[in-house]
Design a protein around this motif. Structure first.
Motif, PDB file in Angstrom:
ATOM      1  N   ALA A 167     -67.810  24.197 -52.858  1.00 35.93           N
ATOM      2  CA  ALA A 167     -68.434  25.367 -52.781  1.00 35.93           C
ATOM      3  C   ALA A 167     -68.773  25.840 -53.892  1.00 35.93           C
ATOM      4  O   ALA A 167     -69.866  26.638 -54.315  1.00 35.93           O
ATOM      5  CB  ALA A 167     -67.461  26.776 -52.783  1.00 35.93           C
ATOM      6  N   GLN A 168     -68.064  25.261 -55.193  1.00 33.01           N
ATOM      7  CA  GLN A 168     -69.011  25.331 -56.596  1.00 33.01           C
ATOM      8  C   GLN A 168     -69.978  23.831 -56.735  1.00 33.01           C
ATOM      9  O   GLN A 168     -71.041  24.480 -57.198  1.00 33.01           O
ATOM     10  CB  GLN A 168     -68.024  25.071 -57.468  1.00 33.01           C
ATOM     11  CG  GLN A 168     -66.491  25.818 -57.467  1.00 33.01           C
ATOM     12  CD  GLN A 168     -65.638  25.884 -58.495  1.00 33.01           C
ATOM     13  OE1 GLN A 168     -64.877  24.827 -58.196  1.00 33.01           O
ATOM     14  NE2 GLN A 168     -66.106  26.351 -59.856  1.00 33.01           N
ATOM     15  N   SER A 217     -76.240  23.222 -57.045  1.00 36.52           N
ATOM     16  CA  SER A 217     -77.049  22.830 -56.779  1.00 36.52           C
ATOM     17  C   SER A 217     -77.931  24.062 -56.391  1.00 36.52           C
ATOM     18  O   SER A 217     -79.002  23.976 -56.576  1.00 36.52           O
ATOM     19  CB  SER A 217     -77.570  22.163 -55.897  1.00 36.52           C
ATOM     20  OG  SER A 217     -76.638  23.298 -54.510  1.00 36.52           O
ATOM     21  N   LYS A 218     -77.449  25.478 -56.498  1.00 32.23           N
ATOM     22  CA  LYS A 218     -79.127  26.921 -55.936  1.00 32.23           C
ATOM     23  C   LYS A 218     -78.988  27.298 -57.211  1.00 32.23           C
ATOM     24  O   LYS A 218     -80.310  27.406 -57.932  1.00 32.23           O
ATOM     25  CB  LYS A 218     -77.670  27.763 -55.616  1.00 32.23           C
ATOM     26  CG  LYS A 218     -77.588  27.250 -54.453  1.00 32.23           C
ATOM     27  CD  LYS A 218     -76.424  28.607 -52.826  1.00 32.23           C
ATOM     28  CE  LYS A 218     -76.191  28.217 -51.670  1.00 32.23           C
ATOM     29  NZ  LYS A 218     -75.481  29.143 -50.947  1.00 32.23           N
ATOM     30  N   GLY A 219     -78.637  26.724 -58.931  1.00 34.33           N
ATOM     31  CA  GLY A 219     -78.618  26.986 -59.650  1.00 34.33           C
ATOM     32  C   GLY A 219     -80.153  26.361 -60.385  1.00 34.33           C
ATOM     33  O   GLY A 219     -80.799  27.253 -60.825  1.00 34.33           O
ATOM     34  N   ASP A 272     -72.232  23.254 -54.215  1.00 32.62           N
ATOM     35  CA  ASP A 272     -73.135  24.238 -53.896  1.00 32.62           C
ATOM     36  C   ASP A 272     -73.550  25.052 -54.926  1.00 32.62           C
ATOM     37  O   ASP A 272     -74.769  25.108 -54.861  1.00 32.62           O
ATOM     38  CB  ASP A 272     -72.775  24.798 -52.779  1.00 32.62           C
ATOM     39  CG  ASP A 272     -73.688  25.249 -51.640  1.00 32.62           C
ATOM     40  OD1 ASP A 272     -74.720  24.621 -51.653  1.00 32.62           O
ATOM     41  OD2 ASP A 272     -73.676  26.364 -51.110  1.00 32.62           O
ATOM     42  N   GLN A 273     -73.145  26.396 -55.325  1.00 29.99           N
ATOM     43  CA  GLN A 273     -73.421  26.943 -56.603  1.00 29.99           C
ATOM     44  C   GLN A 273     -74.283  26.503 -57.562  1.00 29.99           C
ATOM     45  O   GLN A 273     -75.043  26.881 -58.049  1.00 29.99           O
ATOM     46  CB  GLN A 273     -71.929  27.582 -56.899  1.00 29.99           C
ATOM     47  CG  GLN A 273     -72.561  28.677 -57.613  1.00 29.99           C
ATOM     48  CD  GLN A 273     -73.596  30.053 -56.273  1.00 29.99           C
ATOM     49  OE1 GLN A 273     -72.861  29.953 -55.598  1.00 29.99           O
ATOM     50  NE2 GLN A 273     -74.057  30.663 -57.484  1.00 29.99           N
ATOM     51  N   GLY A 320     -70.740  24.887 -64.576  1.00 29.65           N
ATOM     52  CA  GLY A 320     -69.400  25.128 -63.539  1.00 29.65           C
ATOM     53  C   GLY A 320     -69.804  23.668 -62.722  1.00 29.65           C
ATOM     54  O   GLY A 320     -68.193  23.664 -62.223  1.00 29.65           O
ATOM     55  N   THR A 371     -74.786  18.369 -50.661  1.00 29.25           N
ATOM     56  CA  THR A 371     -73.757  19.408 -50.916  1.00 29.25           C
ATOM     57  C   THR A 371     -73.165  19.090 -49.262  1.00 29.25           C
ATOM     58  O   THR A 371     -72.250  19.507 -48.821  1.00 29.25           O
ATOM     59  CB  THR A 371     -74.301  20.783 -51.212  1.00 29.25           C
ATOM     60  OG1 THR A 371     -75.496  21.430 -50.858  1.00 29.25           O
ATOM     61  CG2 THR A 371     -74.191  20.835 -52.788  1.00 29.25           C
ATOM     62  N   ALA A 394     -74.919  26.090 -64.628  1.00 26.40           N
ATOM     63  CA  ALA A 394     -75.220  24.918 -63.699  1.00 26.40           C
ATOM     64  C   ALA A 394     -74.527  24.265 -63.501  1.00 26.40           C
ATOM     65  O   ALA A 394     -73.485  24.000 -63.287  1.00 26.40           O
ATOM     66  CB  ALA A 394     -76.328  25.128 -62.543  1.00 26.40           C
ATOM     67  N   SER A 427     -80.077  29.312 -66.840  1.00 33.27           N
ATOM     68  CA  SER A 427     -79.361  28.643 -65.714  1.00 33.27           C
ATOM     69  C   SER A 427     -79.381  27.461 -65.547  1.00 33.27           C
ATOM     70  O   SER A 427     -78.168  27.020 -64.631  1.00 33.27           O
ATOM     71  CB  SER A 427     -80.778  29.036 -64.550  1.00 33.27           C
ATOM     72  OG  SER A 427     -80.660  30.537 -64.604  1.00 33.27           O
ATOM     73  N   THR A 455     -82.577  29.062 -58.876  1.00 31.02           N
ATOM     74  CA  THR A 455     -82.546  30.006 -59.556  1.00 31.02           C
ATOM     75  C   THR A 455     -83.880  29.441 -60.948  1.00 31.02           C
ATOM     76  O   THR A 455     -84.426  30.293 -62.099  1.00 31.02           O
ATOM     77  CB  THR A 455     -80.987  30.608 -60.002  1.00 31.02           C
ATOM     78  OG1 THR A 455     -80.637  31.016 -59.018  1.00 31.02           O
ATOM     79  CG2 THR A 455     -81.631  31.741 -61.701  1.00 31.02           C
TER      80      THR A 455
END
Length: 491
Positions: free
Chosen positions: A42-43, A48-50, A45-46, A76, A23, A73, A69, A53
Motif C-alpha cells: 500500500a505504501q 506511485s501516486k506521488g 502504491d502511495q 516513503g 503496484t 514519495a 512531492s 501529484t
C-alpha cells in the motif's frame, strides 16, 4: 532529428501506467499475500501516486511543490523498502523498480511517455508549461541530445555493481573527485554546456579517469584531468604552448573532451555506451566491431565479449558515477558543500604553491590542505618554484582574505620559506653499472595514415611505447604518416 527506431529505443514507457502496473502486480495474482506485505505494498502504491501529484503540480507551474512531492514519495518508498527485506513474502525488486522510476522522474522526465520530438508546437500546453517549470540547472544537467541522461543509463547488473564499488571501495575517490571538480567547475562546465552535454557525464568521466587531479599521467601516456593521449589531444587542439602541455589545462581539456564526445555520439548514432567505450578503448576498434549496426547494445555478446576487461568496467563505472552525481542522497551519499567561486590573489612576497599550502593550512575546513586545489587552478606552475611578488594566482575566492591574513606577514610565511629552502645533503655514490640489456635486431616500419605509436606497439606485442620512442628519438611520442620507424624484432 533521431530516427524513429532511435526515438523508440530511447523513449520510456509512460511512467504513470508503469507505476500502476507495478503496484497492481504487487497486490494481485499468485494468491493473497500476508497482511503485513499488503501494508508495505500500500505504501508502494502511495509512492506511485506521488507521481500523479508531482505531475499535476508541474503542469500548474509549481516546480518547488512538484519537487517536494517527489521527495516525499521517495522517502516513503525507502522506508517501506527497508522493512520489505525483513517481511516474509515481500518482493524487494518491486520496490527497486518504482524507486528507479521515481529517480528518473526527479530528473525532470515528467513526460517520458511522450515522443520527445513532439515537445514543440504541437505539444499540449500543459506539457510545455510543466517542462518549463523545471529549474534550468536541472534541465542542463540531464539533457543529452534531446533525451534525459537518466533515460540512457540502464540500471542493469554492471551499472549496479559499479554503483556498489563507488559507494564502497571507490567512495573516497568519488568524494575527492567531487571536491576537486567543484573548484574547477567554473572552468570546465561551461565547455560542456556549450556542447549541450550533461554535467553529470563530465563528472563521471573525470571520476573514472583522474579523480580530478589535473596533473595525472597514466602508464600509457594519457595525461590531464580527462586523460588524453598525446595524438588524440592534438586532434582536438591540445598541444604545447610555451612548453606547457595543454592536456593539463582543465578548461581546454573539457573543451576537447566535449568535442570528442560530440564526434563519437554522431558516429555511433547517439549510443552513449558505445561512445564511452570508444573513448576508453579506441574509436577505430569500436567502429570496426560495431560496423553499421549503431543500434547494437554495448552488452551484446558480439561486442561485450571482444572488449578488454578495462573497457567492460569503464563504461558502467562512468555511468554509475554520473548517476550518483544526480542522485547522491538517494544512495546514502552526501557530498560536502563546496564554495567553488573563483578568485585570485596578487603575491605580496615571493612564494611557491608549496609555501602557500603551508601558510593556508586547513583554512575554511580543508583538512587535507590546499595543495591539490592550488595545483589544479594553476596547472602551468611548478609547485616548487617560487613565483615573484606581483604574480597573480588563481585561488578559490574564499582564500583571498585568508591569504591576506596568513601569508603576507607573520610567522607562517617565514616558516614556509624556511622549510622550502631546506637543503638535503647529497651522498656521493659510485655510479651503478648500466643495466644489461639484450640488444634485439630491428625491423623497419613505415607509418601509415591513422597510426598511433600506442597502436603500433600493441600490434608488435613485445615492446613498449617508451622503448620504441627512445629507439627513434621521438618527442612526445609524436609520429607522422610516411615516417620510417625502427622496431624491435619479436622472437
Amino acid at each position: 532529428m533521431p530516427s524513429s527506431t532511435l526515438a523508440h529505443r530511447f523513449r520510456l514507457a509512460p511512467l504513470a501506467a508503469g507505476l500502476v502496473l507495478l503496484t497492481a502486480c504487487a497486490t494481485g495474482g499468485g494468491g493473497r499475500p500476508p497482511a503485513s506485505v499488503n501494508v508495505l505494498y500500500a505504501q508502494l502504491d502511495q509512492a506511485s501516486k506521488g507521481y500523479e501529484t508531482a505531475l499535476q503540480q508541474a503542469r500548474e507551474g509549481n516546480g518547488q511543490a512538484s519537487e517536494q512531492s517527489l521527495e516525499d514519495a521517495l522517502d516513503g518508498l525507502k522506508q517501506a523498502a527497508a522493512r520489505c527485506g525483513d517481511t516474509p513474502g515481500c518482493d524487494p525488486q518491486r520496490f527497486f523498480s518504482v524507486f528507479d522510476r521515481l529517480l528518473r522522474l526527479k530528473d525532470g522526465s515528467f513526460f517520458a511517455g511522450d515522443d520527445l520530438d513532439t515537445l514543440g508546437e504541437e505539444a499540449p500546453e500543459e506539457a510545455v508549461a510543466g517542462a518549463a517549470a523545471l529549474p534550468q540547472a536541472q534541465r542542463s544537467v540531464t539533457l543529452l541530445r534531446g533525451h534525459k541522461l537518466s533515460e540512457l543509463i540502464a540500471m542493469n547488473g554492471p551499472v549496479k555493481a559499479a554503483l556498489e564499488m563507488w559507494l564502497t571501495q571507490w567512495r573516497s575517490n568519488l568524494v575527492d573527485t567531487w571536491i576537486n571538480y567543484q573548484y574547477m567547475r567554473y572552468e570546465m562546465w561551461p565547455q560542456y554546456e556549450k556542447a549541450d552535454l550533461p554535467e553529470a557525464l563530465l563528472f563521471g568521466i573525470m571520476a573514472k579517469e583522474s579523480g580530478g587531479k589535473v596533473h595525472a599521467v597514466s602508464r600509457s601516456g594519457a595525461a590531464g584531468p580527462l586523460q588524453f593521449m598525446y595524438a588524440t589531444g592534438l586532434r582536438f587542439g591540445l598541444n604545447n604552448e610555451d612548453g606547457f602541455d595543454t592536456r593539463f589545462d582543465p578548461s581546454q581539456a573539457a573543451r576537447a573532451n566535449a568535442a570528442y564526445m560530440d564526434e563519437q555520439l554522431k558516429a555511433f548514432n547517439d549510443n552513449l555506451e558505445l561512445a564511452l567505450a570508444a573513448y576508453n578503448g579506441g574509436e577505430g576498434r569500436m567502429r570496426r566491431m560495431v560496423g553499421g549496426d549503431t543500434d547494437v547494445s554495448f552488452y551484446d555478446p558480439r561486442i561485450y565479449n571482444q572488449l578488454s576487461e578495462e573497457t567492460r568496467e569503464y563504461v558502467p563505472a562512468v555511468l554509475a558515477a554520473a548517476w550518483l552525481f544526480l542522485h547522491p542522497d538517494s544512495y546514502n551519499l552526501h557530498f560536502p558543500k563546496i564554495d567553488g567561486a573563483p578568485g585570485r590573489i596578487t603575491l605580496k612576497r615571493p612564494a611557491s604553491l608549496s609555501e602557500l599550502t603551508i601558510c593556508l593550512g586547513s583554512a575554511q575546513g580543508m583538512d587535507d590542505g590546499w595543495f591539490r586545489t592550488l595545483r589544479n587552478l594553476n596547472p602551468r606552475l611548478n609547485p616548487q618554484a617560487q613565483q615573484p611578488a606581483g604574480s597573480e594566482l588563481q585561488v578559490p575566492k574564499q582564500l583571498e582574505a585568508v591569504y591576506a591574513s596568513r601569508c603576507v606577514d607573520g610567522p607562517w610565511p617565514i616558516l614556509a620559506s624556511d622549510l622550502h629552502s631546506a637543503v638535503v645533503p647529497q651522498v656521493a655514490q659510485a655510479d651503478p653499472p648500466p643495466p644489461s640489456r639484450k640488444v634485439r635486431p630491428h625491423s623497419r616500419y613505415v607509418v601509415r595514415r591513422g597510426d598511433t605509436l600506442v597502436a603500433i606497439v600493441r600490434r608488435l606485442g613485445c615492446s613498449d611505447v617508451q622503448e620504441v620512442s627512445e629507439l627513434n628519438d621521438l618527442k612526445h611520442h609524436r609520429i607522422k604518416a610516411g615516417q620510417v620507424l625502427q622496431l624491435p624484432t619479436c622472437r
